[in-house]
Design a protein around this motif. Structure first.
Motif, PDB file in Angstrom:
ATOM      1  N   GLU A 349    -132.154   7.926 -18.249  1.00 43.75           N
ATOM      2  CA  GLU A 349    -132.323   6.843 -17.285  1.00 43.75           C
ATOM      3  C   GLU A 349    -132.009   5.522 -17.973  1.00 43.75           C
ATOM      4  N   LEU A 350    -131.215   4.704 -17.305  1.00 43.11           N
ATOM      5  CA  LEU A 350    -130.905   3.369 -17.810  1.00 43.11           C
ATOM      6  C   LEU A 350    -131.427   2.349 -16.804  1.00 43.11           C
ATOM      7  N   HIS A 351    -132.473   1.635 -17.211  1.00 44.62           N
ATOM      8  CA  HIS A 351    -133.121   0.670 -16.332  1.00 44.62           C
ATOM      9  C   HIS A 351    -132.758  -0.746 -16.774  1.00 44.62           C
ATOM     10  N   LEU A 352    -132.140  -1.507 -15.886  1.00 39.54           N
ATOM     11  CA  LEU A 352    -131.795  -2.898 -16.156  1.00 39.54           C
ATOM     12  C   LEU A 352    -132.938  -3.768 -15.663  1.00 39.54           C
ATOM     13  N   ILE A 353    -133.605  -4.407 -16.600  1.00 34.56           N
ATOM     14  CA  ILE A 353    -134.856  -5.082 -16.283  1.00 34.56           C
ATOM     15  C   ILE A 353    -134.737  -6.579 -16.527  1.00 34.56           C
ATOM     16  N   GLY A 354    -135.087  -7.349 -15.505  1.00 32.46           N
ATOM     17  CA  GLY A 354    -135.188  -8.791 -15.653  1.00 32.46           C
ATOM     18  C   GLY A 354    -136.628  -9.145 -15.959  1.00 32.46           C
ATOM     19  N   SER A 355    -136.872  -9.739 -17.119  1.00 34.98           N
ATOM     20  CA  SER A 355    -138.245  -9.994 -17.561  1.00 34.98           C
ATOM     21  C   SER A 355    -138.817 -11.287 -17.004  1.00 34.98           C
ATOM     22  N   GLY A 356    -138.025 -12.021 -16.211  1.00 30.31           N
ATOM     23  CA  GLY A 356    -138.510 -13.291 -15.682  1.00 30.31           C
ATOM     24  C   GLY A 356    -138.283 -14.419 -16.667  1.00 30.31           C
ATOM     25  N   ALA A 376    -137.479   3.664 -24.965  1.00 28.74           N
ATOM     26  CA  ALA A 376    -136.753   2.703 -25.800  1.00 28.74           C
ATOM     27  C   ALA A 376    -136.531   1.409 -25.023  1.00 28.74           C
ATOM     28  N   TRP A 377    -136.883   0.279 -25.642  1.00 31.45           N
ATOM     29  CA  TRP A 377    -136.648  -1.045 -25.076  1.00 31.45           C
ATOM     30  C   TRP A 377    -135.590  -1.740 -25.919  1.00 31.45           C
ATOM     31  N   ILE A 378    -134.521  -2.184 -25.284  1.00 28.61           N
ATOM     32  CA  ILE A 378    -133.419  -2.833 -25.995  1.00 28.61           C
ATOM     33  C   ILE A 378    -133.211  -4.227 -25.421  1.00 28.61           C
ATOM     34  N   LYS A 417    -127.449   8.672 -22.170  1.00 26.99           N
ATOM     35  CA  LYS A 417    -126.654   9.895 -22.055  1.00 26.99           C
ATOM     36  C   LYS A 417    -127.260  11.027 -22.891  1.00 26.99           C
ATOM     37  N   GLU A 418    -128.027  10.674 -23.921  1.00 22.82           N
ATOM     38  CA  GLU A 418    -128.714  11.694 -24.722  1.00 22.82           C
ATOM     39  C   GLU A 418    -129.918  12.284 -23.985  1.00 22.82           C
ATOM     40  N   GLY A 419    -130.308  11.628 -22.878  1.00 23.92           N
ATOM     41  CA  GLY A 419    -131.477  12.079 -22.139  1.00 23.92           C
ATOM     42  C   GLY A 419    -132.664  11.153 -22.282  1.00 23.92           C
ATOM     43  N   VAL A 420    -132.471  10.022 -22.964  1.00 25.16           N
ATOM     44  CA  VAL A 420    -133.556   9.077 -23.217  1.00 25.16           C
ATOM     45  C   VAL A 420    -133.750   8.166 -22.005  1.00 25.16           C
ATOM     46  N   LYS A 421    -134.984   7.777 -21.760  1.00 28.99           N
ATOM     47  CA  LYS A 421    -135.290   6.777 -20.739  1.00 28.99           C
ATOM     48  C   LYS A 421    -135.264   5.416 -21.423  1.00 28.99           C
ATOM     49  N   VAL A 422    -134.316   4.563 -21.019  1.00 28.58           N
ATOM     50  CA  VAL A 422    -134.015   3.326 -21.736  1.00 28.58           C
ATOM     51  C   VAL A 422    -134.204   2.115 -20.834  1.00 28.58           C
ATOM     52  N   ALA A 423    -134.823   1.070 -21.384  1.00 16.20           N
ATOM     53  CA  ALA A 423    -134.926  -0.218 -20.700  1.00 16.20           C
ATOM     54  C   ALA A 423    -134.003  -1.208 -21.396  1.00 16.20           C
ATOM     55  N   LEU A 424    -133.038  -1.750 -20.660  1.00 11.71           N
ATOM     56  CA  LEU A 424    -132.145  -2.782 -21.182  1.00 11.71           C
ATOM     57  C   LEU A 424    -132.599  -4.097 -20.564  1.00 11.71           C
TER      58      LEU A 424
END
Length: 593
Positions: A349-356, A376-378, A417-424
């Motif tokens: 999962e690739l989550h595009l997050i706006g932190s405000g 993972a938080w990037i 793509k590896e299967g990781v849940k990622v926050a960008l």
């Protein structure tokens, strides 16, 4: 009823049940609301991998479920919430069934308090028996061994870990300080391993990253049991775990093979289909003229596995044929490819997050919920700093520099793509001059079956925050313009400024000035003065939502350029905008009618 409606609208629940004779049954506002006795409900849904949420008294829930409780391995996750959604409590299945993580997601979405009493949660340890799921891995080993490991961890004993596959980012977490990581996978050093992470079949606590591709060819109408047995034998011969299967690969002529499709569905193994032309271009060790004449390619199993594995793959078993027993139908050809990098986009999962703008209070509940899901938080270091207080000890923080946006997005996508849940993570809203656009472009370049889940979560942009602090400057038509010409030619930016001025738009100016770009803002003001009065109000909002926040109101004529930098956003009024009692207002026209 309002809480039930919120849970359904947020898609946190698939089905809602109420007790027979409940007062809620008279309302029946919720589509699909089902009446049932609690006992009948529990008989039907008390099973492994379910997550059941009860609304009401925790004491009543304990008495209700007590006859059904058997073991932590087989019981579902049980969560209890009060009717006002002030607290979310994990009662059962906090680790293996994912109750603690689901409770955190619910609490974030409902702005509730999460209450977990597990040792790893209260002591801020990495939950070894469930953390791998967020990385796309599957758990192996006997339940009794996992219990011993978790007891050992709670006693703060030294645990020995060997990891041969999968991302090692988690090893940098503070919670790993009491682990000893082995570098070699040899019989001598591995005798005393407490936790193994890799694709080999071990009789100890294990996490298995998806690094084995099964290339398959089979006769028409081969029985499912024959295919399953062939896979099992191939893996056993090579000492590999069935939990490490990344996916199945075969020719597209098998896309209606019932046994193969059923096996894929039952085990949740994705199937990747390739055309005969694609397969015929792959060099294989054992091509076959018989297969070539029948399929249009000299290889199916080997070629499909190699093709799916790509540069990360290595053929570790050439094709082997497995035949059916007397009472069965068909035959199967199996080839195995080992991946150096896990591949499980269907899990990622690739989550595009706006932190405000900066203050945690400005983080939307949707973004907060997504953050709880991700291992993972990037993001750019200052943005991660603002969020670090809500990061769990099992969530990895990956810092990036400001000018490496493309590398940051590609890295996040590769992890997903590896299967990781990622926050960008971006500041403000990721869809407004943030990472969402670049990440989406890269995602669209991937093959459809290589794309992880992609979701953009709205955030509060700095121009919205500025408007709220100033009064109501954007009550009429407005636009935003970035003055950064790193990716957009200046002549194009200049045309947009002129168009906005001619159209009498209120304008939000992003990236107004930096050390290297020190003339664009003066040029912008000169262009605007050609169409607007010099007394047009201009606000400088700097470091919004942060300790050094400042807001000043000037005019086009008096704007102090030396007080503007990349931490600033400008709000430039239109011909109707006014400043009254130190409030910035662009009238909508209600009082003129």
């Amino acid at each position: 009823m309002p809480l039930l409606e919120r849970l359904q609208a947020s898609k946190h629940v698939d089905q809602i049940f109420i007790s027979n004779g409940s007062s809620l049954s008279l309302e029946k506002k919720i589509e699909g609301l089902v009446e049932s006795s609690p006992i009948d409900f529990l008989k039907d849904y008390w099973q492994n991998n379910n997550k059941l949420i009860f609304l009401g008294s925790i004491g009543a829930v304990v008495r209700l479920i007590s006859p059904f409780v058997r073991s932590k391995e087989n019981d579902p996750a049980i969560l209890v919430m009060d009717s006002k959604a002030k607290n979310v409590i994990t009662l059962l299945g906090g680790h293996k069934q994912g109750g603690d993580r689901f409770a955190s997601e619910l609490a974030a979405a409902l702005e509730a308090e999460v209450i977990c009493t597990s040792d790893s949660f209260t002591e801020r340890r990495i939950p070894l028996d469930c953390f791998g799921e967020g990385w796309g891995w599957k758990r192996g080993g006997e339940n009794v061994d996992w219990r011993k490991l978790m007891i050992s961890q709670s006693k703060e004993q030294k645990n020995i870990v060997f990891q041969g596959k999968g991302s090692k980012l988690w090893q940098k977490l503070k919670g790993c300080s009491n682990f000893s990581f082995l570098e070699k996978n040899d019989p001598i050093s591995c005798k005393n391993i407490d936790l193994y992470i890799g694709h080999e079949n071990k009789n100890i606590c294990s996490w298995h990253p998806p690094t084995i591709i099964i290339g398959i060819g089979c006769e028409r109408n081969t029985d499912e049991i024959v295919i399953q047995r062939a896979i099992d034998k191939s893996l056993n011969q090579n000492g590999l775990s069935i939990l490490s299967i990344s996916g199945l690969a075969t020719i597209d002529k098998k896309n209606d093979e019932i046994g193969l499709l059923n096996l894929s569905k039952k085990n949740e193994w994705p199937i990747y289909f390739f055309s005969a032309l694609e397969l015929s271009q792959v060099n294989v060790p054992t091509p076959s003229n018989v297969v070539l004449n029948e399929m249009g390619t000299a290889s199916v199993a080997e070629a499909a596995a190699i093709l799916l594995g790509g540069q990360s793959g290595r053929l570790i078993q050439e094709k082997q044929i497995y035949y059916s027993n007397e009472d069965e139908c068909g035959a199967v050809t199996i080839a195995l490819v080992e991946l150096s990098i896990p591949f499980a986009p269907h899990k990622g999962e690739l989550h595009l997050i706006g932190s405000g703008p900066g203050d945690l209070e400005m983080l939307t509940s949707d973004s907060r919920r997504a953050l709880t899901r991700c291992s993972a938080w990037i993001g750019y270091t200052p943005y991660l700093n603002y969020l670090d207080s809500i990061r769990r000890p099992d969530q990895v923080r990956i810092d990036s520099e400001l000018t490496f946006e493309k590398d940051r997005c590609q890295y996040a996508l590769d992890l997903a793509k590896e299967g990781v849940k990622v926050a960008l993570i971006s500041s403000g809203d990721s869809g407004i001059y943030g990472m969402a656009g670049l990440a989406l472009e890269l995602w669209l370049h991937e093959k459809i079956d290589s794309r992880p889940l992609f979701q953009v979560h709205p955030g509060i942009s700095s121009f919205q925050m500025a408007a709220a602090k100033l009064g109501a400057p954007f009550m009429h038509d407005f636009c935003s313009i970035s003055l950064s010409d790193l990716l957009t030619p200046w002549d194009q930016i200049e045309r947009r400024i002129k168009s906005a001025a001619i159209g009498d738009f209120v304008i939000a100016i992003f990236n107004p000035k930096s050390k290297k770009r020190d003339w664009q803002l003066k040029k912008t003001v000169d262009l605007l003065i050609e169409f607007r009065k010099p007394c047009t109000p201009v606000a400088i909002a700097r470091e919004l939502g942060r300790p050094d926040e400042s807001i000043e109101i000037h005019t086009l004529e008096t704007l102090p350029f030396d007080q503007v930098d990349m931490l600033s956003i400008l709000v430039i009024g239109n011909s109707q905008s006014v400043i009254k009692n130190n409030r910035f207002l662009t009238p909508r026209g209600y009082f003129s009618n």
